[in-house]
Motif scaffolding. Structure first.
Motif, PDB file in Angstrom:
ATOM      1  N   UNK B  71      19.581   8.057  42.983  1.00  0.00           N
ATOM      2  CA  UNK B  71      19.584   8.326  41.536  1.00  0.00           C
ATOM      3  C   UNK B  71      20.964   8.047  40.940  1.00  0.00           C
ATOM      4  N   UNK B  74      20.949   4.463  40.111  1.00  0.00           N
ATOM      5  CA  UNK B  74      20.005   4.146  39.027  1.00  0.00           C
ATOM      6  C   UNK B  74      20.560   4.580  37.669  1.00  0.00           C
ATOM      7  N   UNK B  75      21.275   5.687  37.685  1.00  0.00           N
ATOM      8  CA  UNK B  75      21.845   6.192  36.428  1.00  0.00           C
ATOM      9  C   UNK B  75      22.888   5.229  35.859  1.00  0.00           C
ATOM     10  N   UNK B  98      14.657  11.202  24.479  1.00  0.00           N
ATOM     11  CA  UNK B  98      14.056  11.323  25.817  1.00  0.00           C
ATOM     12  C   UNK B  98      14.836  10.487  26.827  1.00  0.00           C
ATOM     13  N   UNK B 102      17.155  11.729  30.024  1.00  0.00           N
ATOM     14  CA  UNK B 102      16.868  11.292  31.402  1.00  0.00           C
ATOM     15  C   UNK B 102      18.150  10.865  32.118  1.00  0.00           C
ATOM     16  N   UNK B 103      19.025  10.220  31.354  1.00  0.00           N
ATOM     17  CA  UNK B 103      20.267   9.731  31.949  1.00  0.00           C
ATOM     18  C   UNK B 103      21.409  10.732  31.817  1.00  0.00           C
TER      19      UNK B 103
END
Lengths: 438, 250
Positions: B71, B74-75, B98, B102-103
């Motif tokens: 993660x 991915x961030x 949203x 998420x990030x």
């Protein structure tokens, strides 16, 4: 608990994919067998109660089931060949178009109800043609009520039309209430009931026309006044379906409470179990994991490729429906304090297992559903076949306290399943992507 | 972030989409993937995001080999997919909130970035913010998706066809944004068929053809013959027939 009816109709509908299969007769037999299984099992389990339960009670239970299925149409499979063949001849006149729509719904909308009618007529001698006709009238009322609830909840009507239609919808409800009291029918008040239905039908027609106008003008650009973020509340179709489902559940629990206060607990035990299950929110989530939520999965997976993130998303979606469902059930349980603990234990055990199963099946068998509540492509047959006996097994708790162990086993199974799913999520996510986006 | 694609082969059934492809996406670089339809551009992007697995070869992220991209990595990446996989039932503001959450973008920073990017991309950002994405035009949806992809200021920005469906003004705005966005810590990889926007960004051109990398060099070298336009250079590199030939049709 009350998943016999639910699963035979909702989950086993994987059998009823007429579109993909030309061997319709075999599927019709299978469909009938599924319904017979449900009705037969219900009858078998009720042997203890049949001494006290009259044929009339049995008919009422089934009628309530059919009406609830009608109101919750979006959860159920549709049989569309009639509709297709009618389309080329669809009249352009609004009133005829409406009449055709209603006829179309009665003929085609609920394949399960049709099979149930035939099954009952064939098996139970006490179920007569007259009963079937009464049921059809009930279904017409249920269709109109359902449309009203749906349209009002979707807020697809302009504000100044709302009050007019609200008044007319009250007429529809009065019509339904008249039918709710069999005494009216027995004493020859058919005229009053028919007038109520006609008024409700007129209101329904006006509502459809107003919605048509509104949808035409709103294509220019719809603005959203929501400031907060909530997945459930931002997906109108999901919001309407789940709210509608809870309204129906609350109404049935209210009627059950009234009847139980009058006639005692035991007689109503099975109906109670039918309507105090967590099946509604579970089915809502289970059926729609990959409909409007497909891109939620994609967005979350971009930021956090762990199973826990998706699990949290599902729990977040499920939280509100489950909370409402639990509150309804607990209030019902408190008001009817004579009920045994079996309902509450089974409720929570099945709720926990079903939540985990919804997560599991949605990842193992992801289907891309374009529409919010498409029932043409649903969960897999394997998932249906496994979930059906799992859920119906909980009915056994009413036979002996020893079967409470099932509830314990379910909670343990749910824990094991969720741990394993999170462990293997990384291998699964690629297959999920390939099924949803390829 | 430095991503290295090493001898990657990807097949769909019997069709080989990428065959022994090796590309080095260096930190601070801007890369434009060009190729005919079906050349494997989107497949390459999906491989980088680990939505699909390669048959052979490997992709290294900062020299690390990951079975599953953590993660934390991915961030640091932003992805604009084609087709757009955005949440159409939300309003523009809700979608950006949203995505920002998420990030893990801090609320104040999120609000500031959201306002700035909407102001930059749209004429009437306040009105657009309230609209449901479903009712927007395809080009507007593209701009919203673009805003979502860059909201967390990713180090590695992947844009699949960022200019398609955009009007020339909006496309030019995105070009300008990308030019300003690029720095020594950030990498931009995008695919495009709109060659006229490339000069403003000045990327390294990578041509995918016949499942292989046919060309990989800076734009200046790509059009070294200054009498040629970018598209003429591309035709030459791809060795295709002159597309200006008029076809007679009866």
């Amino acid at each position: 608990m009350g998943l016999i009816g639910w699963y035979t109709t909702v989950k086993i509908k994987a059998f009823f994919r007429w579109k993909d299969n030309r061997s319709g007769i075999i599927y019709a037999i299978l469909g009938m067998a599924a319904m017979l299984y449900a009705v037969g099992l219900l009858y078998l389990l009720m042997t203890e109660l049949t001494k006290r339960l009259s044929v009339e009670h049995f008919k009422h239970i089934l009628l309530v089931t059919v009406v609830s299925m009608t109101v919750l149409r979006k959860f159920l499979p549709q049989y569309i060949p009639f509709r297709k063949s009618l389309l080329p001849y669809h009249p352009t006149s609004a009133i005829f178009r409406y009449a055709f729509n209603v006829l179309d719904e009665i003929l085609c909308f609920n394949f399960v109800n049709t099979v149930l009618f035939i099954s009952l007529l064939l098996i139970f001698p006490f179920f007569t043609i007259k009963d079937a006709l009464t049921w059809i009238i009930w279904i017409v009322v249920a269709i109109i009520c359902r449309r009203f609830i749906q349209c009002l909840l979707e807020q697809r009507i302009r504000r100044h039309d709302f009050f007019l239609l609200l008044g007319l919808s009250l007429a529809a409800i009065i019509g339904a209430v008249i039918f709710w009291q069999p005494a009216f029918i027995n004493t020859g008040s058919w005229e009053a009931a028919l007038i109520a239905i006609v008024v409700a039908g007129l209101a329904d027609f006006m509502m459809e026309e107003k919605i048509g106008e509104y949808e035409y003008t709103s294509r220019q650009g719809v603005t959203s006044s929501h400031t907060g973020f909530n997945i459930l509340m931002n997906a109108p179709v999901l919001r309407v379906a789940v709210t509608g489902a809870f309204i129906v559940k609350a109404l049935f629990l209210l009627v059950l409470t009234m009847k139980m206060q009058k006639k005692g607990v035991n007689e109503m035990m099975f109906v109670t179990m039918l309507f105090s299950s967590p099946a509604l929110p579970f089915t809502y989530c289970f059926n729609n994991c990959w409909g409007p939520l497909r891109n939620y999965w994609f967005s979350i997976d971009q930021a956090d490729p762990n199973g826990t993130a998706i699990w949290r998303l599902q729990l977040r979606i499920m939280a509100l429906p489950l909370a409402i469902d639990s509150i309804l059930t607990i209030i019902f349980y408190i008001v009817n304090s004579k009920l045994g603990p079996m309902i509450l234990v089974s409720y929570f055990a099945s709720g926990i297992l079903l939540c985990v199963l919804s997560y599991y099946w949605s990842l193992r068998f992801p289907f891309y559903v374009k529409r919010g509540f498409s029932m043409n492509v649903n969960t897999s047959t394997v998932a249906s076949l496994i979930t059906l006996p799992i859920c119906t097994a909980l009915w056994l708790t009413c036979l002996s306290p020893a079967y409470y162990l099932i509830a314990v086993a379910y909670v343990i199974a749910a824990l094991v399943l969720i741990i394993r799913m999170n462990k293997f999520y990384n291998n699964i996510r690629i297959s999920v992507y390939s099924k949803l986006y390829r | 972030m430095h991503i290295s694609v090493d001898s990657v082969t990807k097949k769909y059934g019997k069709i080989t989409v990428l065959d022994q492809v090796s590309i080095d996406f260096r930190q601070g670089g801007c890369y434009c993937i060009i190729g005919v339809n079906g050349a494997g551009k989107s497949t390459l992007f999906n491989l980088l995001m680990q939505y699909i697995k390669a048959e052979t070869g490997e992709i290294l992220y900062d020299t690390h080999r990951f079975q599953v991209l953590p993660a934390a990595y991915k961030q640091r990446m932003g992805y604009l997919s084609e087709p757009l996989n955005i949440l159409e039932e939300l309003s523009v503001n809700q979608y950006l909130d949203f995505t920002g959450k998420l990030y893990g973008v801090a609320p104040a920073l999120l609000q500031d970035r959201k306002e700035r990017i909407l102001q930059f991309l749209f004429e009437d950002q306040e009105e657009i913010g309230k609209k449901r994405i479903a009712v927007l035009s395809t080009g507007m949806k593209k701009k919203v998706a673009f805003a979502g992809a860059i909201l967390h200021s990713p180090e590695f920005l992947l844009l699949d066809e960022p200019f398609s469906a955009l009007d020339p003004v909006s496309a030019k705005k995105i070009c300008n944004f990308l030019s300003g966005y690029l720095n020594e810590k950030r990498t931009i990889v995008f695919s495009s068929h709109n060659l006229e926007y490339l000069e403003a960004i000045n990327p390294i051109i990578i041509i995918l053809d016949d499942a292989k990398v046919k060309y990989n060099a800076p734009l200046a070298e790509f059009t070294s013959n200054h009498s040629q336009s970018i598209s003429q250079s591309l035709m030459e590199k791809l060795k295709v027939n002159d597309s200006s030939t008029v076809m007679q049709w009866d």
